[in-house]
Motif scaffolding. Structure first.
Motif, PDB file in Angstrom:
ATOM      1  N   GLN A 118       0.523  -1.388   0.228  1.00  0.00           N
ATOM      2  CA  GLN A 118       0.599   0.000   0.030  1.00  0.00           C
ATOM      3  C   GLN A 118       0.430   1.427  -0.277  1.00  0.00           C
ATOM      4  OE1 GLN A 118      -4.121   0.466  -0.821  1.00  0.00           O
ATOM      5  NE2 GLN A 118      -3.148  -2.118  -0.797  1.00  0.00           N
ATOM      6  N   ALA A 119       0.761   2.456  -0.358  1.00  0.00           N
ATOM      7  CA  ALA A 119       1.169   3.463  -0.462  1.00  0.00           C
ATOM      8  C   ALA A 119       1.606   4.320   1.361  1.00  0.00           C
ATOM      9  CB  ALA A 119       0.550   4.494  -1.312  1.00  0.00           C
ATOM     10  N   PHE A 120       1.888   5.621   1.051  1.00  0.00           N
ATOM     11  CA  PHE A 120       2.630   5.852   2.008  1.00  0.00           C
ATOM     12  C   PHE A 120       1.827   7.673   2.341  1.00  0.00           C
ATOM     13  CE2 PHE A 120       5.601   7.562  -0.281  1.00  0.00           C
ATOM     14  CZ  PHE A 120       5.982   8.660  -0.141  1.00  0.00           C
ATOM     15  N   ARG A 121       1.353   7.365   1.750  1.00  0.00           N
ATOM     16  CA  ARG A 121       0.393   8.460   1.944  1.00  0.00           C
ATOM     17  C   ARG A 121      -0.054   8.823   2.056  1.00  0.00           C
ATOM     18  NH1 ARG A 121      -4.244   9.615  -3.444  1.00  0.00           N
ATOM     19  NH2 ARG A 121      -3.985  11.554  -1.468  1.00  0.00           N
TER      20      ARG A 121
ATOM     21  N   LEU B 247       1.806  10.277   5.847  1.00  0.00           N
ATOM     22  CA  LEU B 247       1.984  11.343   5.689  1.00  0.00           C
ATOM     23  C   LEU B 247       1.974  12.303   7.076  1.00  0.00           C
ATOM     24  CD1 LEU B 247       2.902  12.400   2.147  1.00  0.00           C
ATOM     25  CD2 LEU B 247       4.356  11.384   3.457  1.00  0.00           C
ATOM     26  N   SER B 248       2.926  13.348   7.437  1.00  0.00           N
ATOM     27  CA  SER B 248       2.512  14.275   8.487  1.00  0.00           C
ATOM     28  C   SER B 248       1.872  15.478   8.099  1.00  0.00           C
ATOM     29  CB  SER B 248       3.725  14.713   9.432  1.00  0.00           C
ATOM     30  OG  SER B 248       4.206  16.025   7.888  1.00  0.00           O
ATOM     31  N   LYS B 249       1.042  15.783   8.658  1.00  0.00           N
ATOM     32  CA  LYS B 249      -0.108  17.178   8.613  1.00  0.00           C
ATOM     33  C   LYS B 249       0.965  18.079   7.490  1.00  0.00           C
ATOM     34  CE  LYS B 249      -2.589  16.286  12.390  1.00  0.00           C
ATOM     35  NZ  LYS B 249      -3.497  17.316  13.556  1.00  0.00           N
ATOM     36  N   ALA B 250       2.006  18.160   7.951  1.00  0.00           N
ATOM     37  CA  ALA B 250       2.612  19.086   6.791  1.00  0.00           C
ATOM     38  C   ALA B 250       3.071  18.822   5.623  1.00  0.00           C
ATOM     39  CB  ALA B 250       4.444  19.295   8.014  1.00  0.00           C
ATOM     40  N   ASP B 251       2.793  17.740   5.266  1.00  0.00           N
ATOM     41  CA  ASP B 251       3.074  17.101   4.090  1.00  0.00           C
ATOM     42  C   ASP B 251       1.968  17.911   3.040  1.00  0.00           C
ATOM     43  OD1 ASP B 251       5.862  16.194   4.029  1.00  0.00           O
ATOM     44  OD2 ASP B 251       4.755  14.967   5.462  1.00  0.00           O
TER      45      ASP B 251
ATOM     46  N   THR C 224      -5.530  14.182 -13.380  1.00  0.00           N
ATOM     47  CA  THR C 224      -5.216  14.896 -11.497  1.00  0.00           C
ATOM     48  C   THR C 224      -4.347  15.448 -11.313  1.00  0.00           C
ATOM     49  OG1 THR C 224      -5.092  12.916 -10.725  1.00  0.00           O
ATOM     50  CG2 THR C 224      -7.081  13.411 -11.249  1.00  0.00           C
ATOM     51  N   THR C 225      -3.205  15.767 -11.639  1.00  0.00           N
ATOM     52  CA  THR C 225      -2.292  15.770 -11.819  1.00  0.00           C
ATOM     53  C   THR C 225      -1.709  16.965 -11.751  1.00  0.00           C
ATOM     54  OG1 THR C 225      -0.251  16.341 -13.911  1.00  0.00           O
ATOM     55  CG2 THR C 225      -0.134  13.393 -12.234  1.00  0.00           C
ATOM     56  N   LYS C 226      -2.322  17.662 -12.508  1.00  0.00           N
ATOM     57  CA  LYS C 226      -2.625  19.455 -12.533  1.00  0.00           C
ATOM     58  C   LYS C 226      -3.392  19.700 -11.361  1.00  0.00           C
ATOM     59  CE  LYS C 226      -5.751  19.280 -16.060  1.00  0.00           C
ATOM     60  NZ  LYS C 226      -5.939  18.678 -16.278  1.00  0.00           N
TER      61      LYS C 226
ATOM     62  N   GLY D  82      -1.868  17.471  -7.080  1.00  0.00           N
ATOM     63  CA  GLY D  82      -2.184  16.157  -7.536  1.00  0.00           C
ATOM     64  C   GLY D  82      -0.718  15.140  -8.484  1.00  0.00           C
ATOM     65  N   ALA D  83       0.378  16.090  -8.055  1.00  0.00           N
ATOM     66  CA  ALA D  83       1.193  15.896  -8.284  1.00  0.00           C
ATOM     67  C   ALA D  83       1.813  14.577  -7.741  1.00  0.00           C
ATOM     68  CB  ALA D  83       2.606  16.879  -9.257  1.00  0.00           C
ATOM     69  N   ASP D  84       2.003  15.162  -6.481  1.00  0.00           N
ATOM     70  CA  ASP D  84       2.193  15.100  -5.147  1.00  0.00           C
ATOM     71  C   ASP D  84       1.257  13.988  -4.703  1.00  0.00           C
ATOM     72  OD1 ASP D  84       4.245  17.085  -4.054  1.00  0.00           O
ATOM     73  OD2 ASP D  84       2.872  17.342  -2.659  1.00  0.00           O
ATOM     74  N   GLY D  85      -0.487  14.207  -5.120  1.00  0.00           N
ATOM     75  CA  GLY D  85      -1.374  12.028  -4.502  1.00  0.00           C
ATOM     76  C   GLY D  85      -0.673  11.044  -6.152  1.00  0.00           C
ATOM     77  N   PHE D  86      -0.265  11.793  -7.052  1.00  0.00           N
ATOM     78  CA  PHE D  86       0.634  10.869  -8.148  1.00  0.00           C
ATOM     79  C   PHE D  86       1.689   9.893  -7.484  1.00  0.00           C
ATOM     80  CE2 PHE D  86       2.404   8.670 -11.474  1.00  0.00           C
ATOM     81  CZ  PHE D  86       1.754   8.644 -12.691  1.00  0.00           C
ATOM     82  N   ILE D  87       3.034  11.005  -7.028  1.00  0.00           N
ATOM     83  CA  ILE D  87       3.844  10.135  -6.123  1.00  0.00           C
ATOM     84  C   ILE D  87       3.510   9.122  -5.370  1.00  0.00           C
ATOM     85  CG2 ILE D  87       6.487  10.861  -5.631  1.00  0.00           C
ATOM     86  CD1 ILE D  87       5.836  13.301  -7.820  1.00  0.00           C
ATOM     87  N   THR D  88       2.427   9.683  -4.443  1.00  0.00           N
ATOM     88  CA  THR D  88       2.278   9.243  -3.019  1.00  0.00           C
ATOM     89  C   THR D  88       1.354   8.005  -3.128  1.00  0.00           C
ATOM     90  OG1 THR D  88       1.201  10.922  -2.039  1.00  0.00           O
ATOM     91  CG2 THR D  88       3.445  11.319  -2.288  1.00  0.00           C
TER      92      THR D  88
END
Length: 299
Positions: A154-157, A160-164, A226-228, A237-243
């Motif tokens: 499973q992904a680590f998204r 992540l901490s609240k600061a991410d 959705t990356t935009k 969006g990019a962060d979501g794709f990566i994480t």
């Protein structure tokens, strides 16, 4: 005039010689690269089979119309699974990796041993039609393998901490962009198309479709639309794709890395088809593996 023609001729010869020299140089460079990465030596072979969930609505959210619902336990489908098993056996896998959480490894070890002993299978996670049972267990027993390997991740998204920035997604969840709706409708239409293909096509032909390069490339398109989301300052969006998507597939790849015990391993990975575009890129890029073509075993 003669001198001019001779000059032109010599120029053409020079250009041809340069092109030939460059071609030879590139050829030597390619050969040297192959030597550096020891491409002539045995490496673990990997065969990636993109699959759909045989148990359907028992695994994923049920969006398939009732009139197109598959019964993989029917006599016709069972024969198709047996035929597919024989085709995959030609790869002679020494290990089979399945879409199961490593936390359930012991449970599936026990389930597989009961399967091989011909005992009735039970348990919280047991689904008779599941591809892990119908295809994975069937093939492993045929090849007399001791176990199957749970490599799901499973992904680590969500850890992540609240600061991410990923946790600012809610801020942009209603961000206006007509392309989101437009492409959602397109992918919904494709899902309906897939339901029809799955219902009417023989199993191996449908899997040919799921494992074709154009289909696999499109499988990540819904994510890429959705990356935009967000802004240049908060590229959510990019962060979501990566994480989520990218991170999960790299984790799956790393789980397969860890089951290798020999350069002669032949690993069959049976996994959801939507993961295959990324997994294929990872295994093809890796110097540790030799990626084989699944189409050889589906046709």
């Amino acid at each position: 005039m003669l001198i001019k023609n001779l000059s032109l001729f010599l120029l053409i010869v020079f250009i041809s010689d340069v092109a030939l020299a460059q071609k030879m140089s590139i050829g030597r460079a390619d050969k040297r690269q192959q030597e550096i990465f020891e491409q002539d030596k045995p490496k673990p072979q990997v065969l990636l089979l993109g699959i759909f969930h045989f148990a359907g609505e028992q695994v994923d959210a049920n969006t398939t119309p009732a009139n197109l619902s598959l019964d993989m336990l029917s006599a016709g489908r069972q024969q198709q699974i047996k035929n597919l098993t024989k085709k995959l056996a030609a790869f002679k896998p020494t290990k089979i990796a399945i879409e199961v959480s490593p936390n359930l490894q012991q449970y599936y070890d026990s389930l597989y041993h009961e399967y091989c002993a011909g005992k009735p299978l039970t348990g919280k996670y047991f689904k008779p039609a599941d591809e892990t049972i119908q295809l994975g267990f069937r093939l492993a027993k045929m090849l007399q393998l001791e176990k199957l390997y749970a490599v799901n991740a499973q992904a680590f998204r969500f850890k992540l901490s609240k600061a991410d920035s990923i946790l600012t997604f809610e801020k942009y969840k209603d961000q206006a962009d007509s392309s989101f709706t437009y492409w959602d409708k397109a992918y919904d239409a494709e899902k309906s198309h897939q339901d029809s293909l799955a219902f009417f096509l023989p199993l191996n032909k449908y899997l040919e479709y799921l494992n074709s390069p154009p289909k696999q490339a499109k499988s990540i398109g819904r994510w890429l639309v959705t990356t935009k989301r967000g802004t240049n300052a908060e590229p959510i969006g990019a962060d979501g794709f990566i994480t989520r998507y990218f991170n999960r597939n790299v984790r799956i790849y790393s789980n397969v890395q860890r089951i290798v015990t020999s350069k002669n391993d032949r690993i069959l990975v049976i996994y959801g088809a939507t993961h295959m575009y990324m997994l294929k890129q990872l295994f093809a890029a890796s110097p540790e593996f030799e990626l084989k073509d699944i189409m050889t075993y589906l046709k």
